[in-house]
Design a protein around this motif. Structure first.
Motif, PDB file in Angstrom:
ATOM      1  N   ILE A   1      -6.124  -1.579   2.848  1.00  0.00           N
ATOM      2  CA  ILE A   1      -5.928  -1.206   1.447  1.00  0.00           C
ATOM      3  C   ILE A   1      -4.867  -2.088   0.802  1.00  0.00           C
ATOM      4  N   GLY A   2      -3.751  -2.301   1.494  1.00  0.00           N
ATOM      5  CA  GLY A   2      -2.688  -3.171   0.963  1.00  0.00           C
ATOM      6  C   GLY A   2      -3.176  -4.588   0.732  1.00  0.00           C
TER       7      GLY A   2
ATOM      8  N   PRO B   1      -1.582   5.704   1.929  1.00  0.00           N
ATOM      9  CA  PRO B   1      -2.162   4.563   1.224  1.00  0.00           C
ATOM     10  C   PRO B   1      -3.162   4.954   0.146  1.00  0.00           C
TER      11      PRO B   1
ATOM     12  N   ALA C   1       0.808  -1.221   0.000  1.00  0.00           N
ATOM     13  CA  ALA C   1       0.000   0.000   0.000  1.00  0.00           C
ATOM     14  C   ALA C   1       0.837   1.265   0.000  1.00  0.00           C
TER      15      ALA C   1
ATOM     16  N   SER D   1      -4.381   1.629   6.087  1.00  0.00           N
ATOM     17  CA  SER D   1      -3.226   1.237   5.261  1.00  0.00           C
ATOM     18  C   SER D   1      -3.162  -0.270   5.025  1.00  0.00           C
TER      19      SER D   1
ATOM     20  N   LEU E   1      -5.271  -4.795  -2.407  1.00  0.00           N
ATOM     21  CA  LEU E   1      -4.465  -4.669  -3.624  1.00  0.00           C
ATOM     22  C   LEU E   1      -3.701  -5.952  -3.952  1.00  0.00           C
TER      23      LEU E   1
END
Length: 335
Positions: A328-329, A303, A171, A325, A332
């Motif tokens: 979100i990471g 992020p 992120a 953060s 992804l």
């Protein structure tokens, strides 16, 4: 939908004090934040406490419903404090020899019997001398079962589970090839991660974080936790005459651990290009200045930089970005 050109994944970060989610849809390498959510809720990872699992399931399902999540495909994090990680170097091996070699090495680093752990590993790099550098992770089976129970009962389909540090790298760092120390100041603990060329090289956990600071302020000033939390946000570590003496050792311990990692890294003839402050306590006033004597550029992680979303939502989303953060990471990861 998961195998179509447009993929939606929900990242779920179940922390010690709250649950964070972020749904991201990707198409043609454009990542769109579709929805997100955060709720204060503690989770006890002891799998024998079925009531804790049931409570977490209820909270998670409610958060997902209220956030308008439209997918059941998830990537979730496992708590840093419960996962053992190590970077190991192995000599050239055939594929059928690798598993046995990793299990043999794992016994040197994992404090529990291998039969009680689930091991996973990924290649970091091929060394010039022919050796392979590998990131080894080991998760107690009991903890893994607890998390899988939660997702099964919430009718969610895990695509993958991974450690928080890898989600943060994805992120916040992305294609940055530099040498970075991530200082992730959470509520209950602080995690230090050395990242080089986008790969996790070393991680260390410290059992103190933002809540520890709040508690010490409350004790010192004889005020409630709510008032102490507001005091912390208002004054941070910038006005030394107002900071209770008993919180200074907490910050000093975190910096001491960071300097130890810096020394280890320098012993290899390297130095950090930057130090990235992240986590729910990252916006504490004066925190960046506190680490300014570390001889590296101090930055905050963002992020949201890799995502698209309506511009008018940025003032709202930015308030929660640091907390999101990891979620979100995670979202992804599958894109």
């Amino acid at each position: 939908m998961f195998f179509s050109s447009k993929k939606s994944i929900l990242g779920i970060d179940i922390g010690t004090t709250n649950i964070k989610i972020a749904q991201i849809t990707s198409k043609d390498n454009v990542h769109t934040l579709e929805t997100y959510g955060l709720v204060n809720a503690a989770f006890d990872i002891d799998e024998t406490k079925e009531e804790s699992i049931a409570k977490t399931v209820l909270i998670l399902k409610n958060l997902i419903e209220k956030s308008g999540v439209s997918t059941n495909k998830i990537v979730a994090s496992l708590p840093n404090s419960a996962v053992f990680t190590s970077v190991i170097d192995l000599p050239p091996l055939k594929d059928n020899e690798l598993k046995a070699a990793i299990e043999f090495e794992a016994k040197k680093y994992v404090p529990l019997p291998i039969t009680e752990m689930t091991l996973s590993w990924s290649t970091i790099e091929k060394m010039p001398d022919g050796k392979t550098r590998i990131l080894l992770t080991a998760v107690p089976n009991s903890i893994l079962r607890s998390y899988l129970k939660i997702f099964q009962q919430a009718k969610l389909e895990p695509v993958a589970l991974e450690i928080e540090a890898l989600a943060l790298i994805r992120a916040l760092i992305g294609d940055d090839k530099g040498s970075i120390l991530i200082i992730d100041v959470g509520a209950k603990s602080t995690h230090l991660n050395i990242v080089e060329n986008g790969n996790l090289l070393l991680t260390r956990n410290i059992p103190m974080g933002g809540d520890t600071i709040t508690q010490k302020i409350a004790e010192s000033l004889k005020i409630s936790m709510v008032r102490a939390e507001q005091f912390k946000k208002d004054f941070g570590v910038t006005q030394s005459n107002l900071i209770p003496e008993n919180i200074k050792p907490i910050l000093a311990n975190i910096k001491s651990e960071a300097k130890q990692l810096k020394g280890i890294y320098q012993a290899r003839g390297k130095k950090f290009d930057k130090i990235m402050i992240v986590g729910g306590t990252a916006n504490l006033p004066g925190l960046n200045e506190f680490f300014s004597d570390m001889d590296a550029k101090i930055v905050n992680g963002d992020p949201l930089s890799k995502l698209t979303f309506p511009a008018d939502l940025k003032p709202v989303i930015s308030q929660y970005a640091e907390n999101l953060s990891v979620a979100i990471g995670l979202a992804l990861r599958a894109h």
